[in-house]
Design an enzyme around this catalytic site. Sequence first.
Site, PDB file in Angstrom:
ATOM      1  N   ARG A   1       0.864  -1.180   0.000  1.00 49.60           N
ATOM      2  CA  ARG A   1       0.000   0.000   0.000  1.00 49.60           C
ATOM      3  C   ARG A   1       0.895   1.222   0.000  1.00 49.60           C
ATOM      4  O   ARG A   1       1.693   1.411   0.898  1.00 49.60           O
ATOM      5  CB  ARG A   1      -0.916   0.009   1.228  1.00 49.60           C
ATOM      6  CG  ARG A   1      -2.155   0.916   1.042  1.00 49.60           C
ATOM      7  CD  ARG A   1      -2.943   1.079   2.336  1.00 49.60           C
ATOM      8  NE  ARG A   1      -2.138   1.780   3.301  1.00 49.60           N
ATOM      9  CZ  ARG A   1      -2.023   1.433   4.592  1.00 49.60           C
ATOM     10  NH1 ARG A   1      -2.681   0.405   5.081  1.00 49.60           N
ATOM     11  NH2 ARG A   1      -1.243   2.116   5.397  1.00 49.60           N
TER      12      ARG A   1
ATOM     13  N   GLU B   1       5.059   6.860   2.435  1.00 44.59           N
ATOM     14  CA  GLU B   1       5.859   5.629   2.479  1.00 44.59           C
ATOM     15  C   GLU B   1       5.128   4.569   1.679  1.00 44.59           C
ATOM     16  O   GLU B   1       3.968   4.740   1.305  1.00 44.59           O
ATOM     17  CB  GLU B   1       6.034   5.139   3.925  1.00 44.59           C
ATOM     18  CG  GLU B   1       4.711   4.739   4.565  1.00 44.59           C
ATOM     19  CD  GLU B   1       4.838   3.739   5.705  1.00 44.59           C
ATOM     20  OE1 GLU B   1       5.904   3.139   5.886  1.00 44.59           O
ATOM     21  OE2 GLU B   1       3.827   3.552   6.410  1.00 44.59           O
TER      22      GLU B   1
ATOM     23  N   ASN C   1       4.128   0.506   2.132  1.00 45.37           N
ATOM     24  CA  ASN C   1       4.101  -0.605   3.089  1.00 45.37           C
ATOM     25  C   ASN C   1       4.132  -1.905   2.311  1.00 45.37           C
ATOM     26  O   ASN C   1       3.217  -2.181   1.531  1.00 45.37           O
ATOM     27  CB  ASN C   1       2.802  -0.563   3.908  1.00 45.37           C
ATOM     28  CG  ASN C   1       2.653   0.755   4.639  1.00 45.37           C
ATOM     29  OD1 ASN C   1       3.240   0.964   5.680  1.00 45.37           O
ATOM     30  ND2 ASN C   1       1.882   1.679   4.061  1.00 45.37           N
TER      31      ASN C   1
ATOM     32  N   SER D   1      -2.810  -2.940   5.974  1.00 49.15           N
ATOM     33  CA  SER D   1      -4.130  -3.336   6.473  1.00 49.15           C
ATOM     34  C   SER D   1      -5.255  -2.397   6.029  1.00 49.15           C
ATOM     35  O   SER D   1      -5.033  -1.415   5.332  1.00 49.15           O
ATOM     36  CB  SER D   1      -4.097  -3.444   7.998  1.00 49.15           C
ATOM     37  OG  SER D   1      -3.670  -2.238   8.543  1.00 49.15           O
TER      38      SER D   1
ATOM     39  N   LYS E   1      12.431   2.274   5.337  1.00 44.27           N
ATOM     40  CA  LYS E   1      12.560   3.718   5.132  1.00 44.27           C
ATOM     41  C   LYS E   1      13.907   4.062   4.466  1.00 44.27           C
ATOM     42  O   LYS E   1      14.005   4.992   3.681  1.00 44.27           O
ATOM     43  CB  LYS E   1      12.436   4.461   6.469  1.00 44.27           C
ATOM     44  CG  LYS E   1      11.226   4.064   7.322  1.00 44.27           C
ATOM     45  CD  LYS E   1       9.964   4.779   6.914  1.00 44.27           C
ATOM     46  CE  LYS E   1       8.812   4.654   7.877  1.00 44.27           C
ATOM     47  NZ  LYS E   1       8.057   3.408   7.882  1.00 44.27           N
TER      48      LYS E   1
ATOM     49  N   LYS F   1      12.818   9.852  10.832  1.00 43.76           N
ATOM     50  CA  LYS F   1      12.197   8.519  10.851  1.00 43.76           C
ATOM     51  C   LYS F   1      13.200   7.406  11.129  1.00 43.76           C
ATOM     52  O   LYS F   1      14.166   7.256  10.392  1.00 43.76           O
ATOM     53  CB  LYS F   1      11.555   8.233   9.484  1.00 43.76           C
ATOM     54  CG  LYS F   1      10.446   9.179   9.099  1.00 43.76           C
ATOM     55  CD  LYS F   1       9.743   8.660   7.848  1.00 43.76           C
ATOM     56  CE  LYS F   1       8.508   9.463   7.547  1.00 43.76           C
ATOM     57  NZ  LYS F   1       7.716   8.876   6.466  1.00 43.76           N
TER      58      LYS F   1
ATOM     59  N   GLU G   1       7.908   0.363  11.547  1.00 47.14           N
ATOM     60  CA  GLU G   1       6.582   0.424  10.936  1.00 47.14           C
ATOM     61  C   GLU G   1       5.532   0.514  12.025  1.00 47.14           C
ATOM     62  O   GLU G   1       5.817   0.249  13.193  1.00 47.14           O
ATOM     63  CB  GLU G   1       6.327  -0.855  10.132  1.00 47.14           C
ATOM     64  CG  GLU G   1       7.323  -1.135   9.028  1.00 47.14           C
ATOM     65  CD  GLU G   1       7.273  -0.109   7.935  1.00 47.14           C
ATOM     66  OE1 GLU G   1       6.168   0.356   7.608  1.00 47.14           O
ATOM     67  OE2 GLU G   1       8.328   0.263   7.411  1.00 47.14           O
ATOM     68  N   GLY G   2       4.312   0.840  11.615  1.00 43.96           N
ATOM     69  CA  GLY G   2       3.198   0.731  12.545  1.00 43.96           C
ATOM     70  C   GLY G   2       2.778   2.022  13.223  1.00 43.96           C
ATOM     71  O   GLY G   2       1.835   2.023  14.005  1.00 43.96           O
TER      72      GLY G   2
ATOM     73  N   ARG H   1      -7.462   7.582   5.216  1.00 45.80           N
ATOM     74  CA  ARG H   1      -7.454   7.681   6.683  1.00 45.80           C
ATOM     75  C   ARG H   1      -7.323   9.147   7.057  1.00 45.80           C
ATOM     76  O   ARG H   1      -6.591   9.893   6.414  1.00 45.80           O
ATOM     77  CB  ARG H   1      -6.276   6.909   7.270  1.00 45.80           C
ATOM     78  CG  ARG H   1      -6.405   5.415   7.128  1.00 45.80           C
ATOM     79  CD  ARG H   1      -5.131   4.726   7.536  1.00 45.80           C
ATOM     80  NE  ARG H   1      -4.010   5.139   6.711  1.00 45.80           N
ATOM     81  CZ  ARG H   1      -2.739   4.901   6.996  1.00 45.80           C
ATOM     82  NH1 ARG H   1      -2.409   4.264   8.092  1.00 45.80           N
ATOM     83  NH2 ARG H   1      -1.781   5.304   6.182  1.00 45.80           N
TER      84      ARG H   1
HETATM   85  P1  ADP Z   1       4.857   4.085   9.706  1.00 45.77           P
HETATM   86  O1  ADP Z   1       5.631   3.011   9.046  1.00 45.77           O
HETATM   87  O2  ADP Z   1       5.059   4.151  11.172  1.00 45.77           O
HETATM   88  O3  ADP Z   1       3.411   4.079   9.300  1.00 45.77           O
HETATM   89  P2  ADP Z   1       5.038   6.550   8.181  1.00 45.77           P
HETATM   90  O4  ADP Z   1       6.177   6.945   7.347  1.00 45.77           O
HETATM   91  O5  ADP Z   1       3.809   6.149   7.478  1.00 45.77           O
HETATM   92  O6  ADP Z   1       5.547   5.407   9.166  1.00 45.77           O
HETATM   93  O7  ADP Z   1       4.706   7.718   9.187  1.00 45.77           O
HETATM   94  C1  ADP Z   1       3.674   7.619  10.123  1.00 45.77           C
HETATM   95  C2  ADP Z   1       2.778   8.834  10.035  1.00 45.77           C
HETATM   96  O8  ADP Z   1       3.549  10.026  10.225  1.00 45.77           O
HETATM   97  C3  ADP Z   1       2.101   9.002   8.699  1.00 45.77           C
HETATM   98  O9  ADP Z   1       0.891   8.279   8.665  1.00 45.77           O
HETATM   99  C4  ADP Z   1       1.896  10.503   8.632  1.00 45.77           C
HETATM  100  O10 ADP Z   1       0.742  10.864   9.353  1.00 45.77           O
HETATM  101  C5  ADP Z   1       3.096  11.059   9.367  1.00 45.77           C
HETATM  102  N1  ADP Z   1       4.167  11.399   8.419  1.00 45.77           N
HETATM  103  C6  ADP Z   1       5.125  10.570   7.964  1.00 45.77           C
HETATM  104  N2  ADP Z   1       5.939  11.183   7.092  1.00 45.77           N
HETATM  105  C7  ADP Z   1       5.490  12.431   6.980  1.00 45.77           C
HETATM  106  C8  ADP Z   1       5.908  13.577   6.217  1.00 45.77           C
HETATM  107  N3  ADP Z   1       6.972  13.513   5.415  1.00 45.77           N
HETATM  108  N4  ADP Z   1       5.193  14.705   6.360  1.00 45.77           N
HETATM  109  C9  ADP Z   1       4.123  14.776   7.178  1.00 45.77           C
HETATM  110  N5  ADP Z   1       3.691  13.753   7.924  1.00 45.77           N
HETATM  111  C10 ADP Z   1       4.351  12.584   7.833  1.00 45.77           C
HETATM  112 MG    MG Z   2       2.562   4.579   7.522  1.00 44.91          MG
END
Ligand code: ADP
Ligand code: MG
Length: 499
Positions: free
Chosen positions: A150, A169, A171, A176, A330, A389, A393-394, A475
């Site tokens: 996703r 990102e 996944n 899910s 990442k 970051k 994940e999660g 979401r």
């Molecule tokens: P995870 O693997 O924990 O889901 P993500 O990269 O999806 O990691 O980051 C988790 C959340 O953080 C995202 O759902 C988003 O809400 C926020 N986020 C992540 N990267 C960014 C970004 N570059 N700018 C703004 N918000 C971000």
């Molecule tokens: Mg995410």
Amino acid sequence: MPARAPLPAGNGRPVKAKRVSSARERAQTCSLLPTSAPRLREAALLAVDAALLAGVLMRTQEEPDASEMVNYAPFTLLPSAVPKALFEQAYAVQQDFNLLVDAVSQNREFLERTLASTIKVDDFTARLFRIYTQVLEEGLAQSVFLGINRSDYMIDCAVDGTPALKQIEINTIAASFGGLTSRTPAVHRQVLKVLGKTEEASRLVTNNPSQGLALGIAKAWELYGSQSAVVMFLVERVQRNIFDQRCVENELWNRNIRVIRRRFRDVFEKGSLDDARRLYIDGQEVAVVYYREGYVPQNYDPQNWEARLLLERSRAVKCPDIATQLAGTKKVQQELTRPGMLERLLPGRAASVARIRETFTGLYSLDLGEEGDKVAAKAIAAPDHFVLKPQREGGGNNLYGEELRHVLEKIKDSPERTSYILMDKIKPQPSKNYLLRPHSPLKVSECISELGIFGVYVRQGKEMVMNKAAGHLLRTKAIEHADGGVAAGVAVLDTPYLV
Ligand code: ADP
Ligand code: MG
């Protein structure tokens, strides 16, 4: 209370500025918020019942291990506006991302080089990587590959106000909500009707990712080639989100494919391989292993690591195999943004490369050295422009603002720095909505949304036999939460309303 439209662009502005403001305006002025309090309450009551009827369900925090007591999965009262052109762009690039993930997963040299610095300091990635190398050295028994991913995006309005689709990102394991999200359009359609917005209700697109996911699993099962073999969902101990998984499971049962649910512990205790490395558990041959866990360190104890190794060594189709899980880190995401990298990974596919690159925002390596020093200094000077970051994940792991500055200052000269990557912060335009959660008061929130597109592909040997975009997930969360998904209790399910 309709959202306020932005001020009109001044006279004599260049054409571009005018076009920009109209795109933003469309998203902002299509407010669906109810104008009277009784209407709002009526709609919220109906929404909850409609969600329960439609099967937008989750087990409760109090009884996470049984389905005797369930409640609705949190969702927005109203659908959220998503610009149609960007929605279509996200769909159009999904097959390209499928190809890219698959290419990365087959490129040992790229994975080794990219993750070299990370695995020195990040124990979890290092353990995954060890299994990856071990199975390659033994020689892969698996010849059919199934990817379910996703790709998540936010719509950035930061630079000049032009909305742009930017990837958060991708996944590649346990992506899910493909099941529950297929049930929200019906709920939102009914809410809009209660609010007298019948025309808008007809504009909500239907969506069925669980069917697309199941088609991929079914194809992999078929190519594995044993009628009596089963599909094994590898699941967590606590399964609050079981209904989401059951949606996919039911699609498989409907195709007469037998599904079993097991944990790593069961595999450790009862799993075995025969001479051809066919996987057996409780006397049943397993054709496909669909991981809905195994993506965070907490999922593993020494026995679970052994079970993971057994699964990876087997001939069964793993979704994902360990290489594809590593392709979703990442660190890999950050390296993909380096000039020339996409061209090298997807030779002869200039159009795919261009579509993918269009969705990238700035991602930066924090590896030790001059490049990383400069990046760290830039982030410390302007932390609000970035997200820090780790390789996790999660949800709930990223660092923002002052916390980002504080942590980077502390680790800026230590190797620990290389376990993180830095990313430009994406700044979506907030809009008002009501987040419906069990036992929470009904109140309006400033919200931002994240759009995910499900990708499914199947490869047999070198030949891609399926490559699809399988549906979407929207979401939404209140802006005070920088991070976190639906499972983490921060975001809620939503339906895109195309404008
Ligand atoms: P995870 O693997 O924990 O889901 P993500 O990269 O999806 O990691 O980051 C988790 C959340 O953080 C995202 O759902 C988003 O809400 C926020 N986020 C992540 N990267 C960014 C970004 N570059 N700018 C703004 N918000 C971000
Ligand atoms: Mg995410």
